[in-house]
Design a protein around this motif. Structure first.
Motif, short mmCIF file in Angstrom:
data_model
loop_
_atom_site.label_atom_id
_atom_site.label_comp_id
_atom_site.label_asym_id
_atom_site.label_seq_id
_atom_site.Cartn_x
_atom_site.Cartn_y
_atom_site.Cartn_z
N GLY A 15 -10.59 -2.72 6.20
CA GLY A 15 -11.15 -1.38 6.00
C GLY A 15 -12.22 -1.40 4.92
O GLY A 15 -12.50 -2.43 4.29
N PHE A 16 -12.82 -0.25 4.72
CA PHE A 16 -13.94 -0.11 3.78
C PHE A 16 -13.49 -0.52 2.36
O PHE A 16 -14.00 -1.50 1.79
CB PHE A 16 -14.42 1.34 3.85
N ILE A 17 -12.54 0.19 1.80
CA ILE A 17 -12.16 -0.05 0.40
C ILE A 17 -11.42 -1.39 0.28
O ILE A 17 -11.67 -2.17 -0.64
CB ILE A 17 -11.32 1.13 -0.15
N LEU A 41 -6.59 -3.71 12.71
CA LEU A 41 -7.93 -3.65 13.34
C LEU A 41 -7.99 -2.58 14.44
O LEU A 41 -8.51 -2.81 15.53
CB LEU A 41 -8.31 -5.02 13.92
N GLY A 74 -1.79 -7.25 12.03
CA GLY A 74 -0.52 -6.62 12.38
C GLY A 74 -0.45 -5.19 11.89
O GLY A 74 -1.28 -4.74 11.10
N LEU A 76 1.52 -2.10 10.04
CA LEU A 76 2.49 -1.84 8.97
C LEU A 76 3.74 -1.14 9.49
O LEU A 76 4.79 -1.18 8.85
CB LEU A 76 1.88 -0.94 7.89
N LEU A 97 -3.71 0.02 1.07
CA LEU A 97 -4.89 0.81 1.41
C LEU A 97 -4.94 1.14 2.90
O LEU A 97 -5.76 1.94 3.34
CB LEU A 97 -6.17 0.06 0.99
N ALA A 98 -4.07 0.51 3.68
CA ALA A 98 -4.04 0.81 5.12
C ALA A 98 -3.57 2.24 5.31
O ALA A 98 -2.63 2.68 4.66
CB ALA A 98 -3.09 -0.14 5.84
N ALA A 99 -4.24 2.94 6.17
CA ALA A 99 -3.81 4.30 6.50
C ALA A 99 -4.64 4.78 7.67
O ALA A 99 -5.71 4.25 7.94
CB ALA A 99 -4.04 5.25 5.32
N SER A 147 -5.15 10.62 -2.09
CA SER A 147 -6.44 11.24 -1.73
C SER A 147 -6.64 12.56 -2.45
O SER A 147 -5.67 13.28 -2.75
CB SER A 147 -6.44 11.47 -0.22
N PHE A 199 -8.30 9.07 -4.36
CA PHE A 199 -9.73 8.79 -4.18
C PHE A 199 -10.47 10.05 -3.76
O PHE A 199 -9.97 10.84 -2.94
CB PHE A 199 -9.94 7.75 -3.07
N THR A 201 -13.92 11.19 -1.87
CA THR A 201 -15.04 10.86 -0.96
C THR A 201 -15.81 9.59 -1.34
O THR A 201 -16.83 9.65 -2.05
CB THR A 201 -16.02 12.05 -0.82
#
Ligand code: NAD
Length: 351
Positions: A15-17, A41, A74, A76, A97-99, A147, A199, A201
């Motif tokens: 992901g981005f972050i 992914l 994989g 979570l 950070l996966a979400a 967030s 976080f 934006t």
């Protein structure tokens, strides 16, 4: 160096972050560090972008002085997979950070939020809990993404950690608030030191195509109108990715000490602390895109009412971040968007 000899598990590493954090640690530690990254992914947005980020990580790990990178594809929500990763690699630091991100998407696709943000995070917490079984050293610090959306439609600004966050306006926000509650309970019950980061934006090169700055760029290029919600009357604390990564790395290195209730638990806001109006944001984006020769004139705009799940303004109080780390995000919107525009041109438009 803090990261020396450590194994760090980063979820959402494509992901981005997550990808920026993994790259930062690989490049700013040494060869004794191992980053284990999990990501499913998923195709919520362009998967080739996730592939590009992983390639950058593999390249960074090929430099002998840098750390090692292991990628595990994989979900979570797959408890066995999460447990097997913990068993095989025994991470000392876990950064979740996966979400399933995005506010508007949670209106139409609620299941994916419950799977990734609720079940996925629960599996991480359980694995952290069992990392201490049989007297094992276990994890030293769990850091996880929350967030700014937890502040819902709060009127009082800047948003402070002391403010009530019991009135989410989207399922996404509700899952993020629940993550904070779950983490607190696990810290209290099992002594897991944990820190949550709200976080605000986040934007920058290699960012998320579902976010406004990216979507606007694509639309303008395709000659389409861009939708300006709440007739442009909105404010956001836009936070540049490099600021987020420095803040995140500072936070990872500071394991919370016991609070007055004997719980090793901390929360921080991480935002630019300088909300910008939506119209200034659009003008600055147009300016940067024109300077790079990506577009030749401002976008055609369609002014629309507020969307369900959206909030009027976000504005981070970052006092705790300043007090504990002497740091606050500071990249200006113009500087950040200029870097994004340069990257966009190079990535999508150069032949
Ligand atoms: N970018 C922002 O502006 C922002 C703002 C507030 C909070 N956050 C939070 O920060 C975190 C990172 O955000 P991002 O912008 O990098 O998002 P992102 O979508 O780019 O990254 C998340 C990654 O997690 C992966 N993922 C999702 N569900 C998964 C699952 N069940 N199992 C394994 N992998 C899974 C996705 O494939 C993706 O690569 C998220 O928790 C997000 O909610 C981001």
């Amino acid at each position: 160096m803090f990261y020396t000899n450590k194994t760090i598990l980063i979820t959402g590493v494509a992901g981005f972050i997550g990808s920026y954090l993994a790259k930062y640690i690989l490049e700013n530690s040494d060869h004794t560090v191992t980053i284990v990254g999990i990501d499913n992914l998923n195709d919520y947005y362009d998967v080739t972008l996730k592939g590009t980020r992983l390639t950058l990580l593999k390249d960074a790990a090929e430099i002998p002085a840098n750390g090692t990178f292991v990628f595990v594809k994989g979900n979570l929500a797959d408890k066995e997979l999460v447990n097997s990763v913990f068993q095989e690699y025994s991470p000392s630091i876990v950064v979740n950070l996966a979400a399933q991100a995005g506010v508007r998407y949670s209106i139409t696709n609620p299941d994916s939020y419950m799977e990734s943000n609720v079940m996925g995070f629960f599996n991480i917490l359980e694995a952290c809990r069992h990392s201490y079984d049989d007297g094992a050293k276990g994890i030293e610090h769990l850091v996880y993404a929350s967030s700014s959306s937890v502040y819902g439609a709060n009127k009082k600004v800047p948003y402070s950690l002391e403010d009530q966050v019991d009135h989410p306006v989207s399922l996404y926000a509700a899952t993020k608030k629940s993550n904070e509650l779950f983490a607190y309970a696990y810290s209290k019950l099992y002594g897991i030191p944990s820190t949550g980061l709200r976080f605000f934006t986040v934007y920058g090169p290699l960012g998320r195509p579902d976010m406004a700055y990216f979507g606007f760029t694509n639309k303008i290029l395709q000659g389409q109108k861009i939708a300006i919600f709440n007739h442009g009357d909105m404010y956001r604390d836009f936070t540049y990715i490099d600021d987020i990564i420095i803040g995140l790395s500072n936070v990872i290195q500071k394991t919370p000490v016991e609070d007055d209730n004997g719980v090793k638990y901390k929360l921080y806001n991480i935002g630019n602390n300088k909300p910008e109006s939506l119209m200034y944001f659009v003008e600055t984006l147009e300016k940067c895109l024109m300077e790079e020769g990506i577009i030749s004139r401002p976008a055609e705009k369609e002014f629309l009412p507020m969307q369900p799940g959206d909030v009027y303004q976000t504005y981070a109080d970052v006092t705790d971040l300043i007090n504990d780390f002497g740091f606050k995000p500071s990249t200006s919107l113009y500087d950040g968007l200029r870097k994004y525009a340069k990257w966009y041109k190079e990535f999508y438009l150069s032949t």
